[in-house]
Write a protein that holds these residues in place. Structure first.
Motif, short mmCIF file in Angstrom:
data_model
loop_
_atom_site.label_atom_id
_atom_site.label_comp_id
_atom_site.label_asym_id
_atom_site.label_seq_id
_atom_site.Cartn_x
_atom_site.Cartn_y
_atom_site.Cartn_z
N UNK A 1 30.25 -4.50 27.00
CA UNK A 1 30.35 -5.81 26.36
C UNK A 1 29.75 -5.82 24.96
N UNK A 2 29.50 -4.63 24.40
CA UNK A 2 28.95 -4.60 23.05
C UNK A 2 29.86 -5.33 22.07
N UNK A 3 29.31 -5.73 20.97
CA UNK A 3 30.07 -6.48 19.97
C UNK A 3 29.45 -6.24 18.61
N UNK A 4 30.17 -6.53 17.55
CA UNK A 4 29.56 -6.43 16.22
C UNK A 4 28.40 -7.41 16.07
N UNK A 5 27.52 -7.15 15.14
CA UNK A 5 26.43 -8.08 14.87
C UNK A 5 27.01 -9.45 14.50
N UNK A 6 28.04 -9.44 13.65
CA UNK A 6 28.80 -10.67 13.41
C UNK A 6 29.84 -10.75 14.52
N UNK A 7 29.59 -11.60 15.49
CA UNK A 7 30.36 -11.57 16.72
C UNK A 7 31.52 -12.56 16.70
N UNK B 1 21.21 27.71 7.18
CA UNK B 1 21.99 26.51 6.84
C UNK B 1 21.54 25.39 7.76
N UNK B 2 21.38 24.16 7.21
CA UNK B 2 20.97 23.02 8.02
C UNK B 2 21.60 21.75 7.48
N UNK B 3 21.96 20.87 8.37
CA UNK B 3 22.55 19.60 7.96
C UNK B 3 22.22 18.51 8.96
N UNK B 4 22.14 17.29 8.46
CA UNK B 4 21.98 16.10 9.29
C UNK B 4 23.37 15.56 9.58
N UNK B 5 23.68 15.39 10.85
CA UNK B 5 25.02 15.00 11.27
C UNK B 5 24.97 13.63 11.95
N UNK B 6 25.92 12.80 11.59
CA UNK B 6 26.10 11.50 12.22
C UNK B 6 27.34 11.55 13.09
N UNK B 7 27.23 11.05 14.32
CA UNK B 7 28.40 11.04 15.19
C UNK B 7 28.32 9.85 16.14
N UNK B 8 29.37 9.65 16.90
CA UNK B 8 29.48 8.52 17.81
C UNK B 8 30.82 7.85 17.64
N UNK B 9 31.18 7.04 18.61
CA UNK B 9 32.47 6.36 18.60
C UNK B 9 32.27 4.86 18.79
N UNK B 10 32.92 4.08 17.96
CA UNK B 10 32.91 2.63 18.13
C UNK B 10 33.67 2.32 19.41
N UNK B 11 33.00 1.75 20.42
CA UNK B 11 33.66 1.54 21.71
C UNK B 11 34.77 0.49 21.68
N UNK B 12 34.82 -0.31 20.63
CA UNK B 12 35.85 -1.35 20.54
C UNK B 12 37.08 -0.81 19.81
N UNK B 13 36.87 -0.15 18.67
CA UNK B 13 38.01 0.33 17.89
C UNK B 13 38.41 1.75 18.24
#
Length: 881
Positions: A380-386, A485-497
């Motif tokens: 049931x997650x939603x954007x901050x602006x719901x 070699x090193x890097x900061x990685x961002x990942x994840x999936x928007x569960x709505x879109x």
């Protein structure tokens, strides 16, 4: 307007489109509310007289008022009565034939209902002295339970309250009393000065023989003018001996000084009362001039530094609302974040800067952000602006996303644009929109002007998407173990879109080495991550650190997925990390791994038992003991629980002797041990607590005593002698805490007949003595759920059948407490998760009730998601043995 607004019943659930049509049609000039509460002490009296006079203009000549009532005796429109059979339909009063060329005056005379649910005007009888106390709670839409109004945030007006009650009572509302008349029948009537323009949901009434302590705050404004603010702190008379009013008034005064400087806008509401009230559904509510707080903040037992800090944080949170939310208010509940996210962020900032509490942001990282991460990983997650289509949806949007995620994102925003630009934007926002209503675009415009940056992309990325971003550090090494070699990685999936989460982050990354048991930061780099990854050159050419910590300063909102070496370091050496904020960040991310079934519960439990005793922050230590108990009961494989409980019992008992007598850590440990003892461990310690004598010199206060009796009952050891002792203790000190603890203990007995009675009591919200209050209902439900899965499984079929009737017949507060309180969360994984009877029943219910109200489906989806996480974590725990 009636052509576009259908008359229908039931009609309590105001829709967004209806509210928009009414706002476009109505200009509300003022309202007068008269409430006669003289009969409140008569428990047979179910209602009280409510008279409302509204003055407003209507472009269309027709509209409707909101009023949830026992009865309506008369409605006068411009002095003439109208046909009630034609006008009154359930919670609405439809008006036609209104003047369109001048203002209309409508007077509604009716009777409103005393509440036991904490919604509307709540009535509480003190079990210690028999006195009656009243207070209101209106957010998001419960003012209509007390008086007729336009119940939506963008129809603001000035209210004048006139209150009648017993002559000895304290009667109060948002503004000071300007007239007081005593009557020969032992009552009095007070008239309050009119409020500035405010929304209906932040009006407030307080009535009863409250204990009142007064103070004064004097503020010198920028122009040299002196602003004097009268302050008051109130609580029930029976709690006066425990009421540390001086600290409350001092914190209030400090907050007012801080916010005047920060916002550069004088406090606009005259007086500042802080009322601590019983059976409160919330932590607090920002009614201007009359802020209400849960009386759990009046400490009758040992209060840890964490509890004092939390109370201070709540005081600052509500004070921030005097500007964010009260002075400038969202147009509709879609933009609830415009007040709650801001108050959560600014309130924590004020607690850190304006008070003596030094761990405000650490506690925020450990507790508030953990709440956000849980909510943001729900189906049931939603954007901050719901998207909030109606009031039922609004009622459920006071969640971890709107509060804590929004606050975390605002903290990141301050890092993104700079704290001065954020401050300047807030000041301009208040000056431009004072006493008005706004939406997201209004604040973004203020930010763009103050910072010179285009905020549209930032807003789209952070405010209009869903889900938790995750961060990890990827690196490669050569044959010597040197990072190449090193890097900061961002990942994840928007569960709505379903799209990848790519948000801009300004944060720090720290490298730590382990030496002599201590984890010391050796390097730290500031990073601006705008896409999927960014190089971390400061790590290249060096050996792999013992710990690499993204978000080292907790600047952004993200869960950390540690590299294997860092995770191993933390599980074995977390006691070596002494810097409180990074330590809280690490604990929080490990906890998320347990909940996500990527770290087995027994390893996390072991880390807590090995290292938590070194955590000096009372707030974090409390969080860790809570997570310890939850992990054992819900996330560990069933066959491991007995062994884990025995080890936890042994370790925590050792901590009792290790910690200073009466210290925060010792008292938190004792309370955790009492909760652990519900499963039958630590029996000797609990018996000693009840006897009032223990070799650990633990002061047995009210909370620990009742926690111990509940443990005795749940573990099946409440024999006749112990039961008599429990009732004697409740009789000797008949507080509301004692009464509800007895309810919990009696419902916790591991007996099928007892569970049957408790289950029926909760479903009906009444027992042999009559209707239950909100707190009594929850206390009974809590006791019912203390039992083995085998003992409780027989009630599951009845539970699924009762859900819809409960939701349809009870108020939102009661329905939520019943449905969540009885949900069969405590499950033992036997085969696979797919074989679990309760999970299959949850799936079947949702499939068969696709057309159920959205608010009910949200509850059921969230409860099922928690059950799924529990079963998945148990499976991972079993497979990791």
């Amino acid at each position: 307007m009636v052509d576009t607004l259908e008359r229908y019943a039931p009609n309590e659930n105001l829709r967004r489109d209806e509210a928009a049509l009414r706002a476009a049609d109505i200009t509300w000039h003022f309202a007068e509310v008269q409430l006669d509460l003289s009969n409140a002490a008569d428990q047979d009296a179910t209602s009280y007289p409510s008279v409302t006079t509204l003055n407003f203009s209507s472009a269309s000549g027709q509209t409707f008022l909101d009023f949830i009532h026992e009865s309506v005796q008369e409605v006068l429109v411009n002095g003439s009565p109208i046909d009630l059979n034609e006008a009154v339909l359930d919670s609405r009063i439809y008006l036609t034939g209104l003047l369109t060329d001048t203002a209309n005056t409508v007077r509604v005379t009716g009777r409103a209902i005393y509440s036991r649910s904490g919604e509307g005007l709540h009535r509480f009888v003190d079990p210690q002295d028999g006195e009656t106390y009243l207070y209101t709670q209106f957010e998001p839409s419960e003012a209509r339970r007390v008086f007729a109004c336009f119940e939506q945030p963008d129809l603001k007006t000035s209210y004048r309250f006139t209150l009648t009650g017993p002559s000895a009572w304290h009667l109060a509302s948002n503004q000071p009393i300007v007239d007081e008349v005593f009557h020969e029948n032992g009552t009095k009537t007070v008239v309050c000065s009119p409020t500035p323009k405010i929304s209906s949901y932040i009006t407030a009434v307080l009535a009863g023989p409250y204990h009142v302590v007064r103070g004064e705050h004097v503020q010198e404004l920028a122009d040299g003018e002196e602003l004097v603010i009268d302050m008051a702190a109130t609580c029930r008379a029976s709690l006066a001996e425990h009421f540390d009013s001086e600290e409350i008034l001092e914190l209030t005064s400090r907050g007012l000084s801080y916010f005047h400087e920060l916002f550069d806008y004088p406090y606009p509401w005259g007086k500042y009362d802080s009322a601590f009230v019983p059976e409160y559904n919330l932590g607090a509510m920002e009614n201007p001039g009359l802020v209400t707080f849960t009386e759990r903040y009046v400490f009758t037992s040992h209060a840890t530094e964490a509890q004092h800090e939390q109370r201070a944080n709540t005081i600052m949170h509500e004070m921030a609302h005097m500007w964010f939310g009260d002075l400038v208010t969202m147009k509709w509940w879609d933009d609830l974040w415009l007040k709650e996210s801001f108050a959560d962020y600014i309130g924590t900032l004020a607690n850190d800067v304006a008070t003596d509490f030094t761990t405000a942001w650490t506690t925020f990282a450990a507790r508030r952000k953990a709440w956000a991460y849980v909510a943001d990983q729900m189906p049931t997650t939603h954007p901050i602006v719901a998207d909030i289509p109606d009031l039922l949806a609004a009622d459920q949007n006071f969640d971890g996303i709107t509060y804590a995620k929004g606050a975390s994102v605002l903290k990141q925003l301050a890092a993104f644009v700079g704290e001065e630009a954020f401050r300047d934007a807030a000041r301009a926002y208040f000056r431009k929109h004072a006493y008005g209503n706004t939406s997201l675009d209004d604040f973004l415009q203020a930010l763009e002007t103050a910072s010179g940056r285009d905020m549209s992309q930032w807003a789209d990325a952070w405010l209009k998407t869903s889900g938790v971003p995750k961060l990890r550090v990827d690196y490669t090494t050569d044959e010597t173990g040197t990072i190449t070699e090193a890097s900061l990685v961002q990942f994840g999936t928007d569960p709505i879109t379903g799209e990848a989460i790519l948000r801009p982050h300004v944060l720090s990354v720290g490298a730590y080495e382990l030496a002599e048991g201590k984890l010391a930061r050796t390097e730290v780099a500031s990073v601006e991550l705008t896409g999927e990854s960014i190089s971390l050159d400061f790590l290249v050419g060096k050996p792999v650190p013992a710990l690499i910590l993204p978000n080292d300063g907790d600047e952004t909102y993200a869960v950390i997925e540690f590299d294997p070496a860092s995770r191993a370091t933390l599980l074995g050496s977390l006691s070596g990390l002494t810097d409180s904020l990074p330590r809280a960040t690490c604990w929080a991310s490990l906890w998320d791994a347990v909940r996500s079934a990527t770290l087995d519960a027994q390893s996390y439990i072991g880390a807590i038992l090995d290292h938590a005793h070194t955590v000096s922050d009372a707030g974090v230590f409390t969080v860790l003991t809570d997570q310890l108990l939850h992990s054992i009961s819900f996330y560990a494989a069933p066959e491991l629980r007995e062994q884990l409980r025995l080890r936890a019992s042994s370790v925590l008992t050792g901590w009792l002797a290790q910690f200073e007598a009466g210290s925060d850590q010792q008292m938190t440990t004792a309370r955790a041990l009492a909760r652990l003892a519900r499963a039958g461990v630590a029996s000797e310690v609990i018996d000693a607590f009840i006897a009032g004598e223990n070799s650990y010199q633990v002061p047995v206060d009210e909370q620990l005593l009742w926690d111990s009796y509940i443990a005795l009952a749940a573990s099946g050891r409440l024999d006749e002698a112990a039961r008599a002792g429990m009732h004697e203790a409740a009789k000797a000190n008949p507080t509301s805490v004692a009464q509800n603890a007895v309810r919990t203990a009696m419902a916790a007995l591991p007996d099928a007949q007892v569970k049957e009675q408790a289950f029926d009591t909760v479903l009906m919200a009444r027992d042999e003595h009559g209707s239950l209050s909100n707190d009594a209902l929850s206390a009974t439900a809590a006791g019912f759920t203390m039992g083995s899965a085998a003992l409780l499984s027989g009630f599951e079929e009845r539970y699924w059948a009762a859900i819809l009737p409960v939701f349809e017949t009870m108020s939102m507060e009661f329905a939520t407490r019943v449905i969540r309180g009885l949900y069969p969360q405590a499950q033992d994984l036997e085969g696979s998760a797919e074989d679990n009877k309760a999970l299959n029943a949850a799936n079947t219910w949702l499939e068969r009730h696709e057309g159920a109200p959205g608010a009910l489906k949200r509850i059921m989806l969230e409860e099922r998601a928690s059950l799924q996480r529990s079963l998945a974590a148990q499976a991972h725990s079993r497979n990791s043995r």
